[in-house]
Every structure is written in structure tokens, then in C-alpha cells.
Motif scaffolding. Structure first.
Motif, PDB file in Angstrom:
ATOM      1  N   THR A 145       0.931  -1.313  -0.012  1.00 16.75           N
ATOM      2  CA  THR A 145       0.011   0.003  -0.067  1.00 16.75           C
ATOM      3  C   THR A 145       0.848   1.278   0.022  1.00 16.75           C
ATOM      4  OG1 THR A 145       0.004   0.036   2.453  1.00 16.75           O
ATOM      5  CG2 THR A 145      -1.867  -1.023   1.368  1.00 16.75           C
ATOM      6  N   TYR A 146       0.386   2.311  -0.541  1.00 15.95           N
ATOM      7  CA  TYR A 146       0.996   3.481  -0.599  1.00 15.95           C
ATOM      8  C   TYR A 146       0.064   4.723  -0.329  1.00 15.95           C
ATOM      9  CZ  TYR A 146      -0.467   4.225  -5.469  1.00 15.95           C
ATOM     10  OH  TYR A 146      -1.068   4.298  -6.562  1.00 15.95           O
ATOM     11  N   THR A 147       0.632   5.721  -0.198  1.00 18.73           N
ATOM     12  CA  THR A 147      -0.273   6.914  -0.092  1.00 18.73           C
ATOM     13  C   THR A 147       0.015   8.181  -1.251  1.00 18.73           C
ATOM     14  OG1 THR A 147      -0.018   6.792   2.363  1.00 18.73           O
ATOM     15  CG2 THR A 147      -0.622   8.950   1.628  1.00 18.73           C
ATOM     16  N   LEU A 148      -0.999   8.782  -1.446  1.00 19.76           N
ATOM     17  CA  LEU A 148      -1.202   9.632  -2.641  1.00 19.76           C
ATOM     18  C   LEU A 148      -1.285  10.894  -1.787  1.00 19.76           C
ATOM     19  CD1 LEU A 148      -3.165   7.790  -5.150  1.00 19.76           C
ATOM     20  CD2 LEU A 148      -1.088   9.101  -5.657  1.00 19.76           C
ATOM     21  N   ALA A 149      -0.613  12.046  -2.110  1.00 24.52           N
ATOM     22  CA  ALA A 149      -0.728  13.408  -1.517  1.00 24.52           C
ATOM     23  C   ALA A 149      -0.761  14.444  -2.568  1.00 24.52           C
ATOM     24  CB  ALA A 149      -0.001  13.631  -0.318  1.00 24.52           C
ATOM     25  N   LEU A 150      -0.865  15.717  -2.402  1.00 27.68           N
ATOM     26  CA  LEU A 150      -0.794  16.996  -3.236  1.00 27.68           C
ATOM     27  C   LEU A 150       0.706  17.549  -2.907  1.00 27.68           C
ATOM     28  CD1 LEU A 150      -4.209  18.678  -2.873  1.00 27.68           C
ATOM     29  CD2 LEU A 150      -3.526  16.868  -4.780  1.00 27.68           C
TER      30      LEU A 150
ATOM     31  N   VAL B 294      -5.086  16.376   3.247  1.00 27.34           N
ATOM     32  CA  VAL B 294      -5.491  15.506   2.099  1.00 27.34           C
ATOM     33  C   VAL B 294      -4.556  14.431   1.797  1.00 27.34           C
ATOM     34  CG1 VAL B 294      -5.647  15.673  -0.567  1.00 27.34           C
ATOM     35  CG2 VAL B 294      -6.449  17.456   0.854  1.00 27.34           C
ATOM     36  N   SER B 295      -5.017  13.054   2.036  1.00 32.47           N
ATOM     37  CA  SER B 295      -4.000  12.062   1.346  1.00 32.47           C
ATOM     38  C   SER B 295      -5.235  10.662   1.014  1.00 32.47           C
ATOM     39  CB  SER B 295      -3.138  11.615   2.524  1.00 32.47           C
ATOM     40  OG  SER B 295      -4.038  11.180   3.728  1.00 32.47           O
ATOM     41  N   VAL B 296      -4.663  10.185  -0.003  1.00 30.60           N
ATOM     42  CA  VAL B 296      -5.558   8.913  -0.311  1.00 30.60           C
ATOM     43  C   VAL B 296      -4.544   7.593  -0.326  1.00 30.60           C
ATOM     44  CG1 VAL B 296      -6.672   7.841  -2.260  1.00 30.60           C
ATOM     45  CG2 VAL B 296      -6.645  10.403  -2.007  1.00 30.60           C
ATOM     46  N   GLU B 297      -5.007   6.462   0.129  1.00 25.58           N
ATOM     47  CA  GLU B 297      -4.232   5.372   0.093  1.00 25.58           C
ATOM     48  C   GLU B 297      -4.725   4.354  -1.013  1.00 25.58           C
ATOM     49  OE1 GLU B 297      -4.412   1.939   3.310  1.00 25.58           O
ATOM     50  OE2 GLU B 297      -2.684   3.247   3.669  1.00 25.58           O
ATOM     51  N   ARG B 298      -3.874   3.647  -1.353  1.00 28.72           N
ATOM     52  CA  ARG B 298      -3.938   3.047  -2.534  1.00 28.72           C
ATOM     53  C   ARG B 298      -3.264   1.575  -2.435  1.00 28.72           C
ATOM     54  NH1 ARG B 298      -7.769   5.490  -3.552  1.00 28.72           N
ATOM     55  NH2 ARG B 298      -8.458   6.676  -5.115  1.00 28.72           N
ATOM     56  N   THR B 299      -3.659   0.358  -3.009  1.00 31.33           N
ATOM     57  CA  THR B 299      -3.060  -0.831  -2.748  1.00 31.33           C
ATOM     58  C   THR B 299      -2.302  -1.351  -4.230  1.00 31.33           C
ATOM     59  OG1 THR B 299      -4.225  -1.403  -1.058  1.00 31.33           O
ATOM     60  CG2 THR B 299      -3.238  -3.286  -2.262  1.00 31.33           C
ATOM     61  N   TYR B 300      -1.340  -2.060  -4.395  1.00 34.07           N
ATOM     62  CA  TYR B 300      -0.887  -2.710  -5.607  1.00 34.07           C
ATOM     63  C   TYR B 300      -0.911  -4.095  -5.187  1.00 34.07           C
ATOM     64  CZ  TYR B 300       1.735   1.612  -7.248  1.00 34.07           C
ATOM     65  OH  TYR B 300       1.976   2.902  -7.692  1.00 34.07           O
ATOM     66  N   TRP B 301      -1.286  -4.750  -6.507  1.00 34.39           N
ATOM     67  CA  TRP B 301      -1.457  -6.392  -6.520  1.00 34.39           C
ATOM     68  C   TRP B 301      -0.398  -6.757  -7.298  1.00 34.39           C
ATOM     69  CZ3 TRP B 301      -5.594  -8.890  -3.782  1.00 34.39           C
ATOM     70  CH2 TRP B 301      -6.657  -7.959  -3.145  1.00 34.39           C
ATOM     71  N   THR B 302      -0.071  -7.810  -6.906  1.00 35.34           N
ATOM     72  CA  THR B 302       0.888  -8.777  -7.979  1.00 35.34           C
ATOM     73  C   THR B 302      -0.057  -9.903  -8.646  1.00 35.34           C
ATOM     74  OG1 THR B 302       2.750  -8.530  -6.623  1.00 35.34           O
ATOM     75  CG2 THR B 302       2.734 -10.540  -8.302  1.00 35.34           C
ATOM     76  N   VAL B 303       0.125  -9.913  -9.901  1.00 35.47           N
ATOM     77  CA  VAL B 303      -0.705 -10.732 -10.733  1.00 35.47           C
ATOM     78  C   VAL B 303       0.235 -11.751 -11.838  1.00 35.47           C
ATOM     79  CG1 VAL B 303      -2.783 -10.816 -12.432  1.00 35.47           C
ATOM     80  CG2 VAL B 303      -2.722  -9.122 -10.878  1.00 35.47           C
ATOM     81  N   ILE B 304      -0.255 -13.042 -11.624  1.00 33.65           N
ATOM     82  CA  ILE B 304       0.632 -13.997 -12.412  1.00 33.65           C
ATOM     83  C   ILE B 304      -0.227 -14.878 -12.987  1.00 33.65           C
ATOM     84  CG2 ILE B 304       2.432 -15.818 -12.319  1.00 33.65           C
ATOM     85  CD1 ILE B 304       3.665 -14.321 -10.025  1.00 33.65           C
ATOM     86  N   PRO B 305      -0.253 -15.180 -14.309  1.00 35.37           N
ATOM     87  CA  PRO B 305      -1.290 -16.234 -15.172  1.00 35.37           C
ATOM     88  C   PRO B 305      -0.967 -17.531 -14.253  1.00 35.37           C
ATOM     89  CG  PRO B 305      -0.210 -14.681 -16.843  1.00 35.37           C
ATOM     90  CD  PRO B 305       0.461 -14.335 -15.491  1.00 35.37           C
ATOM     91  N   ARG B 306      -1.979 -18.362 -13.882  1.00 33.66           N
ATOM     92  CA  ARG B 306      -1.852 -19.582 -13.276  1.00 33.66           C
ATOM     93  C   ARG B 306      -0.870 -20.340 -13.934  1.00 33.66           C
ATOM     94  NH1 ARG B 306      -5.306 -20.442  -9.390  1.00 33.66           N
ATOM     95  NH2 ARG B 306      -7.324 -18.916  -9.478  1.00 33.66           N
TER      96      ARG B 306
END
Length: 300
Positions: A160-165, A256-268
Motif C-alpha cells: 500500500t502507498y499514500t497519494l498526496a498533493l 489530503v491523502s489517499v491510500e492505494r494498494t498494489y496487487w501482484t498478478v501472475i497467470p496460473r
């Protein structure tokens, strides 16, 4: 009689939903793909796809077959990799699809360490702010901001990470003091080109100022960062870009801050490949060392 080669055609149609798209990937005519699917259905004794005006959709029998077909495919890929690689050496190519911020600012600066360890391994890094690469499955590992359907891929939370201005000091010095979100009105805002953006979590201004509008729009985060540090205006940036840059100053910090999440995706079918596993582990180690991201433990 059952022909195992028909499974290649079955899997490609299950992934694309269209004969023409599958035929392009397989390098054959679409009528050949259709004949192979028909032959497989005759061998199975039941329909595997429903033919609809919008594409070919898996039936319940087809969905059951996908897992078995992917096991066959992954076993063959792993066997080929084992036969063509030297003992202890990784060869081949791993394509990584990632959002532009993560790819350019987090991953790219660290790729030298991966090359030092595996000099015969080629890395292709494709950055984008759209769903095309995921829809076409043209990747070995993808980093996404949205959790995909688990039907054909293995996905897990990465960080997860934070976005800010942020804005340059010279821009803020020339403007009136901003002490509230409403105070952003009348300022030059910088963001993505709205018409080209189809990744909802990147619509940052919608979260911060719902009726606001960016007067400066670029199709990548690098352009937004350069515009902000050049004194053009105020940009919502990931903290891993904004905080290390001493030319930028947080705007409305703590408010002002918004949290977002990164996902790891791998074809089965690729999860068993040694080169994919190594690169996946490498990405995890990069995130764990990034001070402005919070790595999510494996298994969550």
C-alpha cells in the motif's frame, strides 16, 4: 479420439473470448481454431463454449476443464524451461506490466541488481495506465491497482502507498495560502488525461475535489511530476515520488491523502516457472526496501 494439442486452442479462446483474437496469438486462421474447439467438444461429449454475439463464453463444463488444461500447459512450459536452461542459470524473458509510477520510480532503478544476479535473464517492463495489457494477458507478472478476477490468474496484495498533493516552493510562494480543500479552486491542478484513463484508483482528484478539474493533463505520472517540480501547479503524487524530491512541498499535509494498494498478478500457468518466481521475489524485495510503501506480508 482426444487430442491434447486441442487444449492450446481451448485455453486461448477461454482467455480472449474470440476466435479471431485467439487465432492471432496462435498464428493460425480463425477457422482452424473453430475446428479444433469443435473436435475437442466432440471428444468431451459436451459443449465447452456458448457462442454469443459478443463472444465465446465458457459453459460449466468448460470452466471445469480450464484448471486441468492449465496444469498441462504449465507442466509443459516448466519442462521446456528445465531442458533449455543451464543448471543454476536463468534464461529467457520475463515481461512485467505495471502502472507508470511503480514501473518508472520504484522498479526501474533497481533492475541493475537483478541483472547482476541473472545476466542471461531479459526483462521487459511495460508501463501503462489502462487495462489493455491485462485484458490481453500479454505479461508474465503484472502489478495492478485493482484486484482482477481470479479465474485465470493468481493475485495477491503487494503493498500500500499514500497519494498526496505536491507543488514546487516557487509556485506556492507566488500564490495565496491554501488552508482548505476549497482553497484548491482557482489553482492550476495537474493530473492524468481524463479521456484516456480507465483505471478508477488513479482518478485521484475525484476523491480529493469531486467537482474539480485538472487544467494540465498528461498520460503519465512522470509528466505530472516534472510539471509540478517545474512550478506549473499542484499535482497528486505517490509519496514515493513526492517525498524524496526536495523541490516539492506537500500541500495540505495531513488533510489530503489517499491510500492505494498494489496487487501482484501472475497467470496460473506461469506460477511454476523458475524465472517468474525469481522476478516475483525480486519485486517483493524491492517493495520491502521502499521507505514510502508498506509491503503486505505474503499470505494476506
Amino acid at each position: 479420439m482426444f487430442n491434447p494439442d486441442h487444449l492450446r486452442y481451448f485455453l486461448e479462446v477461454s482467455r480472449t473470448g474470440r476466435l479471431t483474437d485467439a487465432s492471432r496469438t496462435l498464428g493460425v486462421d480463425h477457422t482452424t481454431v473453430g475446428r479444433r474447439i469443435t473436435a475437442l467438444e466432440k471428444s468431451a461429449g459436451q459443449r465447452l463454449f456458448d457462442r454469443t454475439p459478443t463472444g465465446w463464453r465458457l459453459t460449466e463444463a468448460g470452466r471445469r476443464l480450464v484448471g486441468y488444461a492449465e496444469t498441462v500447459e504449465s507442466t509443459l512450459i516448466a519442462a521446456f524451461e528445465d531442458q533449455t536452461s543451464d543448471t543454476g542459470s536463468l534464461r529467457g524473458t520475463v515481461r512485467i506490466a505495471a502502472p507508470d509510477g511503480f514501473g518508472a520510480f520504484v522498479l526501474t532503478p533497481k533492475l541493475g541488481a537483478l541483472r547482476d544476479k541473472h545476466p542471461d535473464l531479459d526483462i521487459e517492463l511495460v508501463t501503462a495506465t489502462e487495462h489493455n495489457s491485462l485484458a490481453t494477458r500479454e505479461f508474465d507478472i503484472a502489478i495492478t491497482l485493482e484486484r482482477p478476477s481470479p479465474r485465470l490468474v493468481v493475485a495477491r496484495q503487494l503493498a500500500t502507498y499514500t497519494l498526496a498533493l505536491y507543488a514546487a516552493g516557487r509556485y506556492l510562494a507566488a500564490q495565496s495560502t491554501i488552508d482548505s480543500v476549497d482553497g484548491l479552486r482557482g489553482h492550476t491542478l495537474i493530473s492524468y488525461v481524463d479521456a484516456l484513463l480507465d483505471v478508477a484508483p488513479l482518478r485521484i482528484l475525484d476523491s480529493i475535489l469531486p467537482d474539480g478539474r485538472a487544467q494540465i493533463q498528461t498520460n503519465n505520472i512522470t509528466g505530472q511530476w516534472i510539471a509540478a517540480r517545474s512550478g506549473v501547479g499542484i499535482a497528486p503524487l505517490p509519496s514515493y515520488i513526492g517525498e524524496p524530491d526536495d523541490t516539492l512541498i506537500p500541500v495540505l499535509p495531513g488533510l489530503v491523502s489517499v491510500e492505494r494498494t498494489y496487487w501482484t498478478v501472475i497467470p496460473r500457468e506461469l506460477t511454476g516457472l523458475a524465472r517468474v518466481k525469481v522476478v516475483d521475489d525480486f519485486i517483493g524485495s524491492v517493495v520491502a526496501e521502499e521507505p514510502h510503501m508498506r509491503a503486505v506480508p505474503v499470505g494476506r
